[in-house]
Design an enzyme around this catalytic site. Structure first.
Site, PDB file in Angstrom:
ATOM      1  CD  GLU A 270      -3.116  -0.850   0.374  1.00  0.00           C
ATOM      2  OE1 GLU A 270      -3.355   0.318   0.021  1.00  0.00           O
ATOM      3  OE2 GLU A 270      -3.815  -1.819   0.018  1.00  0.00           O
TER       4      GLU A 270
ATOM      5  CB  CYS B 285      -1.505   7.454   1.440  1.00  0.00           C
ATOM      6  SG  CYS B 285      -3.036   6.707   1.985  1.00  0.00           S
TER       7      CYS B 285
HETATM    8  P1  NAD Z   1       8.272   4.688   4.901  1.00  0.00           P
HETATM    9  O1  NAD Z   1       8.246   3.860   3.689  1.00  0.00           O
HETATM   10  O2  NAD Z   1       9.412   5.579   5.159  1.00  0.00           O
HETATM   11  O3  NAD Z   1       8.151   3.749   6.202  1.00  0.00           O
HETATM   12  C1  NAD Z   1       7.154   2.774   6.353  1.00  0.00           C
HETATM   13  C2  NAD Z   1       7.654   1.677   7.283  1.00  0.00           C
HETATM   14  O4  NAD Z   1       8.783   1.045   6.697  1.00  0.00           O
HETATM   15  C3  NAD Z   1       8.099   2.165   8.663  1.00  0.00           C
HETATM   16  O5  NAD Z   1       7.630   1.253   9.637  1.00  0.00           O
HETATM   17  C4  NAD Z   1       9.609   2.162   8.575  1.00  0.00           C
HETATM   18  O6  NAD Z   1      10.239   1.893   9.807  1.00  0.00           O
HETATM   19  C5  NAD Z   1       9.876   1.045   7.593  1.00  0.00           C
HETATM   20  N1  NAD Z   1      11.103   1.246   6.817  1.00  0.00           N
HETATM   21  C6  NAD Z   1      11.682   2.424   6.461  1.00  0.00           C
HETATM   22  N2  NAD Z   1      12.778   2.224   5.713  1.00  0.00           N
HETATM   23  C7  NAD Z   1      12.903   0.888   5.587  1.00  0.00           C
HETATM   24  C8  NAD Z   1      13.861   0.055   4.919  1.00  0.00           C
HETATM   25  N3  NAD Z   1      14.886   0.552   4.230  1.00  0.00           N
HETATM   26  N4  NAD Z   1      13.675  -1.290   4.960  1.00  0.00           N
HETATM   27  C9  NAD Z   1      12.646  -1.822   5.638  1.00  0.00           C
HETATM   28  N5  NAD Z   1      11.719  -1.073   6.303  1.00  0.00           N
HETATM   29  C10 NAD Z   1      11.847   0.263   6.279  1.00  0.00           C
HETATM   30  O7  NAD Z   1       6.891   5.479   4.871  1.00  0.00           O
HETATM   31  P2  NAD Z   1       6.387   6.583   5.882  1.00  0.00           P
HETATM   32  O8  NAD Z   1       7.227   7.801   5.716  1.00  0.00           O
HETATM   33  O9  NAD Z   1       6.223   6.013   7.248  1.00  0.00           O
HETATM   34  O10 NAD Z   1       4.914   6.868   5.315  1.00  0.00           O
HETATM   35  C11 NAD Z   1       4.660   7.770   4.307  1.00  0.00           C
HETATM   36  C12 NAD Z   1       4.446   7.090   2.988  1.00  0.00           C
HETATM   37  O11 NAD Z   1       3.493   6.057   3.118  1.00  0.00           O
HETATM   38  C13 NAD Z   1       3.880   8.016   1.928  1.00  0.00           C
HETATM   39  O12 NAD Z   1       4.496   7.745   0.692  1.00  0.00           O
HETATM   40  C14 NAD Z   1       2.412   7.649   1.878  1.00  0.00           C
HETATM   41  O13 NAD Z   1       1.775   7.940   0.670  1.00  0.00           O
HETATM   42  C15 NAD Z   1       2.469   6.193   2.149  1.00  0.00           C
HETATM   43  N6  NAD Z   1       1.208   5.715   2.702  1.00  0.00           N
HETATM   44  C16 NAD Z   1       0.419   4.883   1.974  1.00  0.00           C
HETATM   45  C17 NAD Z   1      -0.797   4.467   2.484  1.00  0.00           C
HETATM   46  C18 NAD Z   1      -1.692   3.543   1.727  1.00  0.00           C
HETATM   47  O14 NAD Z   1      -2.615   3.036   2.325  1.00  0.00           O
HETATM   48  N7  NAD Z   1      -1.480   3.311   0.451  1.00  0.00           N
HETATM   49  C19 NAD Z   1      -1.192   4.898   3.740  1.00  0.00           C
HETATM   50  C20 NAD Z   1      -0.353   5.738   4.455  1.00  0.00           C
HETATM   51  C21 NAD Z   1       0.845   6.141   3.938  1.00  0.00           C
END
Ligand code: NAD
Length: 450
Positions: free
Chosen positions: A208, A242
């Protein structure tokens, strides 16, 4: 490091308790009770982490979970029933049945922007599907992630559901484990990392993700409502949603009127909150600094003020932005809305197609032909006609992206489907044994497989 936990969960899963309907219903009720009993702490933590007001926290994080749990409990008996399907002419005598088998031990990785909803909503699917689960909440909302862990530890044994707090390293270590399924919510960049890791062990994933979601305002639109619904959807949670409209495309003829109505709605909905410091904050200094650079990339026609100490930026409208600037080449994910214009509605199609498939798309138009033209000709995860964001909040619509904005979907039945495997079984008759396959008669075969 997590091998022992996963081993415990696998052992528990194999005992079969999680597969039973009565068990699943009991756990869903337990989850609801757990959230209810800790509502106050969750709301307080959301306030600390993101400065969310109680109303906003309930509306966007907690309320939808109650709705989703209720819907799931009501429909689960039907969803779990093995589905009988027709048989093919080549299979006369047999019957087809599809069993929805739990996936097994699952991993849920959650982001920070809706840290309660996006940790627990996938969990509803995991429980409904009869799985064990490990949740990795976001490190950027530590107060909320801690309460999520406390709740789970209090109400569920670790061999069934566990929460592992931590940052990238924790996530990476978890991704090395042999899960049966991974449900990831977050950015496109990390989504790719997750999929790459999962591919090494051929673990199925749901991703997602995010992206740049456009909103189109046609000249036939009810501009007053469009302004209100766009202001709400864009600036809720300080634009850190998002599916928030990322940029607006408005018909040249109605641009001035639309912008003046939008400014009015921003004041009505958010001015008091900004002034009394009740407006949500940007999650971190790094994110805040990134957003400040965007303010330079166009003419500010509303807002543009900020408070570095509080990490808040007021709802901002930008004009005269170039498509090749940074703001138009990454997801904004903050309270800044660039506005562009068009002359003919057809013009917006190549503009949107040129970019990655958005997670959401919104069109405001009374003209049905305009609605149909854009919905049919553009490719995106999901969206609304004459609204923003609301398509995500109903268990009756699958929610997910397409292409760069994600793989798979969830909510309602789709959550159950995501967390289960369709096990197809052919029940063959023993009353007779058609000879055709043993001694193929080409003439007859050609008749059967016409
Ligand atoms: P992110 O991808 O930075 O982090 C998400 C999760 O992944 C966190 O728990 C983080 O600790 C982990 N993570 C970060 N880097 C990682 C790595 N290298 N390897 C493994 N895990 C890792 O996202 P964010 O900043 O927390 O959230 C914002 C993003 O999420 C935006 O792009 C937004 O559009 C998206 N989002 C999508 C939805 C949806 O339902 N489609 C909902 C909310 C947010």
């Amino acid at each position: 490091m997590y091998a022992e936990l996963i081993g415990k969960q696998r052992k528990y899963f194999e005992q079969g308790e999680t597969h039973e309907l009565t068990f699943r219903i009991k756990q869903l009720k337990q989850l609801k009770k757990a959230i209810k009993e800790h509502e106050h702490e969750l709301i307080e933590a959301l306030h600390k982490d993101l400065n969310k007001s109680e109303e906003e926290a309930f509306l966007t994080e907690i309320g939808p979970l109650y709705q989703e749990i209720k819907h799931t409990i009501n429909h689960l008996p039907k969803w779990m029933k093995p589905k009988r399907v027709k048989t093919a002419i080549s299979h006369i005598g047999s019957r087809g049945v599809i069993y929805s088998e739990p996936r097994g031990v699952t991993l849920i990785i959650a982001p920070w922007n809706y840290p309660v909803q996006l940790a627990f909503a996938p969990l509803i699917g995991a429980i409904a599907g009869g799985n064990c689960a490990v949740i990795k909440p976001s490190e950027l909302t530590p107060n909320t992630s801690k309460i999520v862990r406390i709740i789970i530890e209090k109400y569920f044994p670790e061999e069934y559901i566990a929460v592992k707090e931590g940052a990238v390293e924790t996530s990476k270590q978890l991704l090395e484990q042999r899960f049966d399924y991974i449900f990831f919510t977050g950015s496109v960049a990390v989504g790719k990392v997750v999929m790459e890791q999962a591919a090494k062990q051929l673990i199925p994933v749901t991703l997602e993700l995010g992206g740049k979601s456009p909103v189109v305002i046609d000249k036939s639109a009810r501009l007053d409502l469009a302004a209100k619904r766009i202001a709400w959807g864009k600036f809720l949670n300080a634009g850190q949603t998002c599916v928030a409209p990322d940029y607006a495309l408005v018909h040249e003829d109605v641009k001035d009127l639309f912008i003046s109505l939008l400014k009015k709605q921003i004041d009505l909905l958010f001015r008091e909150k900004v002034e009394s410091q009740l407006y949500p904050r940007v999650v971190s200094e790094r994110h805040f600094n990134r957003l400040l650079t965007f303010l330079e990339e166009g003419d500010v026609i509303k807002g543009g003020t900020y408070n570095r100490e509080q990490l808040t930026i007021s709802p901002t409208l930008l004009e005269n932005v170039n498509w090749d600037q940074a703001i138009m080449n990454e997801e904004i994910f903050g309270p800044i809305l660039p506005i562009f214009t068009f002359d003919q509605v057809e013009e917006v199609i190549p503009i949107i197609r040129e970019r990655a498939n958005p997670l959401a798309f919104y069109v405001f138009a009374e003209d049905r032909a305009v609605q149909d033209l854009l919905i049919k000709n553009l490719s995106f995860g999901g969206g609304c006609i004459n609204d923003t964001i609301m398509h995500l909040a109903t268990p009756h619509l699958p929610f997910g992206g397409k292409g760069e904005s994600g793989i798979g979907a969830y909510h309602g039945y789709e959550s159950f489907a995501a967390f289960t495997h369709n096990k197809s079984i052919l029940k063959q008759t023993t009353r007779f044994d058609l000879p055709l396959r043993y001694k193929p008669d080409l003439k007859l075969l050609r008749k059967v497989f016409r």
